[in-house]
Write a protein that holds these residues in place. Sequence first.
Motif, PDB file in Angstrom:
ATOM      1  N   ARG A  72       0.825  -1.212   0.000  1.00 60.50           N
ATOM      2  CA  ARG A  72       0.000   0.000   0.000  1.00 60.50           C
ATOM      3  C   ARG A  72       0.852   1.252   0.000  1.00 60.50           C
ATOM      4  NH1 ARG A  72      -3.257  -2.510   5.008  1.00 60.50           N
ATOM      5  NH2 ARG A  72      -4.456  -4.116   3.905  1.00 60.50           N
ATOM      6  N   ALA A  73       1.957   1.214   0.765  1.00 57.65           N
ATOM      7  CA  ALA A  73       2.810   2.397   0.861  1.00 57.65           C
ATOM      8  C   ALA A  73       3.444   2.731  -0.480  1.00 57.65           C
ATOM      9  CB  ALA A  73       3.894   2.171   1.919  1.00 57.65           C
ATOM     10  N   LEU A  74       3.887   1.706  -1.207  1.00 62.55           N
ATOM     11  CA  LEU A  74       4.564   1.927  -2.483  1.00 62.55           C
ATOM     12  C   LEU A  74       3.605   1.939  -3.673  1.00 62.55           C
ATOM     13  CD1 LEU A  74       7.717  -0.348  -2.018  1.00 62.55           C
ATOM     14  CD2 LEU A  74       7.510   2.114  -1.642  1.00 62.55           C
ATOM     15  N   LYS A  75       2.336   1.620  -3.415  1.00 62.68           N
ATOM     16  CA  LYS A  75       1.327   1.562  -4.476  1.00 62.68           C
ATOM     17  C   LYS A  75       1.812   0.648  -5.607  1.00 62.68           C
ATOM     18  CE  LYS A  75      -0.434   6.157  -3.339  1.00 62.68           C
ATOM     19  NZ  LYS A  75      -0.708   7.540  -3.798  1.00 62.68           N
ATOM     20  N   LEU A  76       2.196  -0.559  -5.215  1.00 59.37           N
ATOM     21  CA  LEU A  76       2.776  -1.511  -6.153  1.00 59.37           C
ATOM     22  C   LEU A  76       1.761  -1.972  -7.197  1.00 59.37           C
ATOM     23  CD1 LEU A  76       4.835  -3.740  -3.679  1.00 59.37           C
ATOM     24  CD2 LEU A  76       5.704  -1.936  -5.185  1.00 59.37           C
ATOM     25  N   PRO A  77       2.227  -2.279  -8.394  1.00 57.43           N
ATOM     26  CA  PRO A  77       1.312  -2.757  -9.439  1.00 57.43           C
ATOM     27  C   PRO A  77       0.822  -4.175  -9.142  1.00 57.43           C
ATOM     28  CG  PRO A  77       3.593  -2.867 -10.181  1.00 57.43           C
ATOM     29  CD  PRO A  77       3.611  -2.146  -8.863  1.00 57.43           C
ATOM     30  N   ASP A  78      -0.279  -4.527  -9.775  1.00 58.77           N
ATOM     31  CA  ASP A  78      -0.850  -5.861  -9.592  1.00 58.77           C
ATOM     32  C   ASP A  78       0.137  -6.936 -10.065  1.00 58.77           C
ATOM     33  OD1 ASP A  78      -3.154  -4.815  -8.572  1.00 58.77           O
ATOM     34  OD2 ASP A  78      -4.216  -4.810 -10.494  1.00 58.77           O
ATOM     35  N   ALA A  79       0.047  -8.088  -9.445  1.00 55.58           N
ATOM     36  CA  ALA A  79       0.915  -9.210  -9.810  1.00 55.58           C
ATOM     37  C   ALA A  79       0.219 -10.505  -9.435  1.00 55.58           C
ATOM     38  CB  ALA A  79       2.269  -9.094  -9.109  1.00 55.58           C
ATOM     39  N   THR A  80       0.709 -11.602  -9.969  1.00 55.47           N
ATOM     40  CA  THR A  80       0.147 -12.919  -9.654  1.00 55.47           C
ATOM     41  C   THR A  80       1.250 -13.816  -9.121  1.00 55.47           C
ATOM     42  OG1 THR A  80       0.510 -13.680 -11.917  1.00 55.47           O
ATOM     43  CG2 THR A  80      -1.644 -12.717 -11.410  1.00 55.47           C
ATOM     44  N   GLY A  81       0.856 -14.931  -8.557  1.00 57.05           N
ATOM     45  CA  GLY A  81       1.817 -15.874  -8.017  1.00 57.05           C
ATOM     46  C   GLY A  81       1.137 -17.181  -7.680  1.00 57.05           C
ATOM     47  N   SER A  82       1.913 -18.098  -7.121  1.00 55.84           N
ATOM     48  CA  SER A  82       1.335 -19.423  -6.861  1.00 55.84           C
ATOM     49  C   SER A  82       1.932 -20.078  -5.629  1.00 55.84           C
ATOM     50  CB  SER A  82       1.541 -20.329  -8.076  1.00 55.84           C
ATOM     51  OG  SER A  82       2.933 -20.439  -8.375  1.00 55.84           O
ATOM     52  N   PHE A  83       2.140 -19.321  -4.554  1.00 57.50           N
ATOM     53  CA  PHE A  83       2.594 -19.946  -3.317  1.00 57.50           C
ATOM     54  C   PHE A  83       1.537 -20.945  -2.865  1.00 57.50           C
ATOM     55  CE2 PHE A  83       4.998 -15.842  -2.746  1.00 57.50           C
ATOM     56  CZ  PHE A  83       6.262 -16.413  -2.886  1.00 57.50           C
ATOM     57  N   LYS A  84       1.965 -22.133  -2.485  1.00 55.66           N
ATOM     58  CA  LYS A  84       0.993 -23.174  -2.163  1.00 55.66           C
ATOM     59  C   LYS A  84       0.282 -22.940  -0.836  1.00 55.66           C
ATOM     60  CE  LYS A  84       4.536 -26.401  -0.406  1.00 55.66           C
ATOM     61  NZ  LYS A  84       5.204 -27.701  -0.664  1.00 55.66           N
ATOM     62  N   LEU A 104      10.676  -7.549  -3.105  1.00 55.32           N
ATOM     63  CA  LEU A 104      10.810  -6.964  -1.766  1.00 55.32           C
ATOM     64  C   LEU A 104      10.765  -8.017  -0.667  1.00 55.32           C
ATOM     65  CD1 LEU A 104       8.503  -3.847  -2.267  1.00 55.32           C
ATOM     66  CD2 LEU A 104      10.954  -4.070  -2.680  1.00 55.32           C
ATOM     67  N   MET A 105       9.959  -9.055  -0.848  1.00 60.24           N
ATOM     68  CA  MET A 105       9.881 -10.155   0.106  1.00 60.24           C
ATOM     69  C   MET A 105       9.851 -11.467  -0.682  1.00 60.24           C
ATOM     70  SD  MET A 105       7.154  -8.729   2.981  1.00 60.24           S
ATOM     71  CE  MET A 105       7.365 -10.162   4.068  1.00 60.24           C
ATOM     72  N   LYS A 106      10.735 -12.372  -0.323  1.00 55.53           N
ATOM     73  CA  LYS A 106      10.841 -13.633  -1.038  1.00 55.53           C
ATOM     74  C   LYS A 106      10.054 -14.738  -0.345  1.00 55.53           C
ATOM     75  CE  LYS A 106      15.519 -12.547  -2.677  1.00 55.53           C
ATOM     76  NZ  LYS A 106      16.939 -12.993  -2.683  1.00 55.53           N
ATOM     77  N   GLY A 107       9.794 -15.805  -1.109  1.00 56.07           N
ATOM     78  CA  GLY A 107       9.201 -16.989  -0.531  1.00 56.07           C
ATOM     79  C   GLY A 107      10.279 -17.956  -0.074  1.00 56.07           C
ATOM     80  N   TYR A 108       9.877 -19.162   0.273  1.00 54.11           N
ATOM     81  CA  TYR A 108      10.804 -20.180   0.761  1.00 54.11           C
ATOM     82  C   TYR A 108      11.035 -21.242  -0.309  1.00 54.11           C
ATOM     83  CZ  TYR A 108      10.252 -18.006   5.316  1.00 54.11           C
ATOM     84  OH  TYR A 108      10.258 -17.108   6.350  1.00 54.11           O
ATOM     85  N   ALA A 109      12.061 -22.078  -0.090  1.00 57.28           N
ATOM     86  CA  ALA A 109      12.473 -23.067  -1.091  1.00 57.28           C
ATOM     87  C   ALA A 109      11.362 -24.056  -1.427  1.00 57.28           C
ATOM     88  CB  ALA A 109      13.718 -23.815  -0.607  1.00 57.28           C
ATOM     89  N   ASP A 110      10.445 -24.296  -0.500  1.00 57.44           N
ATOM     90  CA  ASP A 110       9.362 -25.257  -0.735  1.00 57.44           C
ATOM     91  C   ASP A 110       8.140 -24.596  -1.362  1.00 57.44           C
ATOM     92  OD1 ASP A 110       8.589 -23.748   1.404  1.00 57.44           O
ATOM     93  OD2 ASP A 110       8.034 -25.434   2.691  1.00 57.44           O
ATOM     94  N   LYS A 114       4.671 -18.603   3.923  1.00 59.03           N
ATOM     95  CA  LYS A 114       4.457 -18.586   5.373  1.00 59.03           C
ATOM     96  C   LYS A 114       3.822 -17.252   5.806  1.00 59.03           C
ATOM     97  CE  LYS A 114       8.169 -21.843   6.619  1.00 59.03           C
ATOM     98  NZ  LYS A 114       8.126 -22.525   5.355  1.00 59.03           N
ATOM     99  N   PRO A 115       2.639 -16.965   5.270  1.00 64.33           N
ATOM    100  CA  PRO A 115       2.004 -15.664   5.514  1.00 64.33           C
ATOM    101  C   PRO A 115       1.653 -15.400   6.969  1.00 64.33           C
ATOM    102  CG  PRO A 115       0.452 -17.192   4.497  1.00 64.33           C
ATOM    103  CD  PRO A 115       1.796 -17.841   4.431  1.00 64.33           C
ATOM    104  N   ASN A 116       1.410 -16.449   7.729  1.00 62.39           N
ATOM    105  CA  ASN A 116       0.979 -16.252   9.114  1.00 62.39           C
ATOM    106  C   ASN A 116       2.131 -16.265  10.113  1.00 62.39           C
ATOM    107  OD1 ASN A 116      -1.781 -16.116   8.380  1.00 62.39           O
ATOM    108  ND2 ASN A 116      -1.866 -18.353   8.269  1.00 62.39           N
ATOM    109  N   ASP A 117       3.358 -16.494   9.619  1.00 65.36           N
ATOM    110  CA  ASP A 117       4.514 -16.415  10.512  1.00 65.36           C
ATOM    111  C   ASP A 117       4.741 -14.967  10.935  1.00 65.36           C
ATOM    112  OD1 ASP A 117       4.842 -19.089  10.180  1.00 65.36           O
ATOM    113  OD2 ASP A 117       6.873 -18.983   9.352  1.00 65.36           O
ATOM    114  N   LEU A 118       5.130 -14.774  12.190  1.00 58.17           N
ATOM    115  CA  LEU A 118       5.440 -13.425  12.651  1.00 58.17           C
ATOM    116  C   LEU A 118       6.760 -12.972  12.047  1.00 58.17           C
ATOM    117  CD1 LEU A 118       4.456 -13.731  16.428  1.00 58.17           C
ATOM    118  CD2 LEU A 118       3.087 -12.826  14.539  1.00 58.17           C
ATOM    119  N   ILE A 119       6.838 -11.705  11.694  1.00 57.09           N
ATOM    120  CA  ILE A 119       8.041 -11.172  11.081  1.00 57.09           C
ATOM    121  C   ILE A 119       8.911 -10.519  12.148  1.00 57.09           C
ATOM    122  CG2 ILE A 119       7.022  -8.923  10.499  1.00 57.09           C
ATOM    123  CD1 ILE A 119       8.639  -9.084   7.839  1.00 57.09           C
ATOM    124  N   THR A 120      10.218 -10.821  12.114  1.00 55.12           N
ATOM    125  CA  THR A 120      11.123 -10.277  13.127  1.00 55.12           C
ATOM    126  C   THR A 120      11.623  -8.901  12.707  1.00 55.12           C
ATOM    127  OG1 THR A 120      13.132 -11.201  12.141  1.00 55.12           O
ATOM    128  CG2 THR A 120      11.889 -12.614  13.666  1.00 55.12           C
TER     129      THR A 120
END
Length: 678
Positions: A72-84, A104-110, A114-120
């Motif tokens: 929201r802060a950067l008003k990023l353009p729309d995008a798609t993806g397929s994290f399981k 800006l934020m990467k996923g994991y090797a699998d 992990k959207p519900n993990d708390l961010i440090t």
Amino acid sequence: MKKKLMVMLMFLLVLTASVSGITASADELTGRSLEKEMREMIDKGILSGYEDGSFKPTENVTRAQFAAFVARALKLPDATGSFKDVSNSSKLAATIYKVNSAGLMKGYADNTFKPNDLITREQVAITMENVLKYSKKPLVEKRVEFTDKGEFGSSGSIRSVFYNANYNIISGIPNANGTFRFEPKSNATREQAAAFISRFLNAEEVVAPPVTPPVTPPVTPPVTPPVVDSGFKLATIENGKLVKDAKAYNTYADAVVAYNATTKFEAIYHGDEIVQVKSGIAYGNNTVSGKTGTAVTIVYAEPEFKTQLTYMEYGREMRYIESNDKSVKVQAGGSIGYVKHSEVDFIPLKLITDREYYMAAADGTLNHSTVNHAAGSKKLGVYPVGPAPSFMTPNVPYYSYDGVHFSNAQGTLQGVDYQYFQFLSVRSKTNYTAEDLDRYIQYRLTEVTSKYPTALQTSKLIGLGKYIKQMEEQYNVNALFVLGAALHESDSGMSVNAQTKNNLFGISVYDSSPDQGQKYAKPEDSITAFVTTYVNARYLAQEGGYAKGAVPGNKSTGINVHYASDPNWGSKIAGYMWRADKYLGSKDINKQQRAMTVYSSTINVRTEPNTSSSKLFSYKSKNLGVNDAFGYPLVIIGEEMGTDGYLWYNVLSDMYPYESGWIREKDGNSLLIKKIEK
């Protein structure tokens, strides 16, 4: 009274839209060190609230939530993806894929996010470095020496912090000895996340100074650190002050055993902080980041500090009930709750030299004398509340924490009195005309000419009677209440915010930033905002998040619960309403039948006096406070025996635009509503 269903649905859609982007009320954020950043992010729509209207500044942030803030802060353009582990139907899926696509934020090797993990905090710093790169800001290090640098996962994440420090996005957490730590493995909170993004948006590049060769400092003798009192100690009162006993106890439990074994001790200390007294008063003494006097004391429903009830102004008086080394149980207004030791201080009963009290004057006026205990029990002033109740003897002090239950100096209850205007629904309409309101404004301005010599010529309230009455007719908000609030908040139209910003209601003026405030093109615009955006949408509508009753109220019921830290905001406005009514002929006082809900669970308001009729809205469950005295205040305009055999009351509706609705007197054997005696 009846409205078509389509009208109701259209109104609810409008209300939902207007509430979704509201600014947080002072109760959660006022006095917090990151208040400014939180409010900015809320106002910009970057940080949204919860369904109950709260913003939870200290709650931890998940990876999905932080992704949403950044997108929201950067008003990023729309995008798609397929994290399981990110469903396309997820509310935050779109923003997750936006930040991932932007790098800006990467996923994991699998192939998970992990959207519900708390961010440090360390992970936030890395993300914010990516934000700097995305925004094409040069990566320049500004080194900060952290005492916990060994806890970082890599040297790269330390550099992420240094890059952010160059733009004053990150500075660290101060230690008691003047050094800084970062706590990289701690979870980031919502207010911290808001601060990082706010500072990025407002960042001005700060170029790090060139590195110069180190200069060997002269050898100085070691400094002996000051001796800090530790452990638990008991204290007696000697020569008008608390004096700690020499014996120290390793645990609170040991100290309590010794404390209760004799009557000579009046308090328990932990180090230099009082944690328990025999009896006395508590008062707000919270400070944040060295800003003494600007922080409020939060009152919670549980000793674990989970659910906020209300909040109290710095220095203001609360009834001390009991405490331990973890929390303090107090009565704030009419609410019984718990506060943190770091936000209060105590005055033992034997050391109280002055306190707040009520007194009936010879002319029948009830006056309230207030005190700031954090400033050495300094008197704040005296203001008229309304007519003194009949049980009071003139010129004798009475004591009350809620402005309803009044006791003598010995603590014996002398009587109960709900001041009429303080607990009158603002959905009721005044009997006064626009001309009457203008006449009282002129009279009031003559009363303040000693303070403001030009008030009769320059007050921002002059000539506003007609507009205030228009607001009453259009939006069902009592004109005398609107005028009373404006008189109080704008100091009769002469305050700096009124004069320079046409802001008559202290809108966006907080305890921690009194010089701030919303600016309006003309005074009428601030009236519109107060009535529509604040009173109707946020403080009266149950969907608004801050609805605790449609009256000026106190710290347990009414608008005062969340609108102002001053526990007497509601009674001060009621005092203006009473004085105006008295001057104009007493056409309003005692004309309405007031009532109070006395049921803590949900109460339905219906279109007709039967349970099969449509539901207009529901009053949410509510803490009823002392003696179950502070439910939702109502005005009864009629009553009827229903076909179900129960008595039904027709009451003014808190839900705009409906004028009234029906509530059953009882639910089975449980009483729902009780009339307030006139």
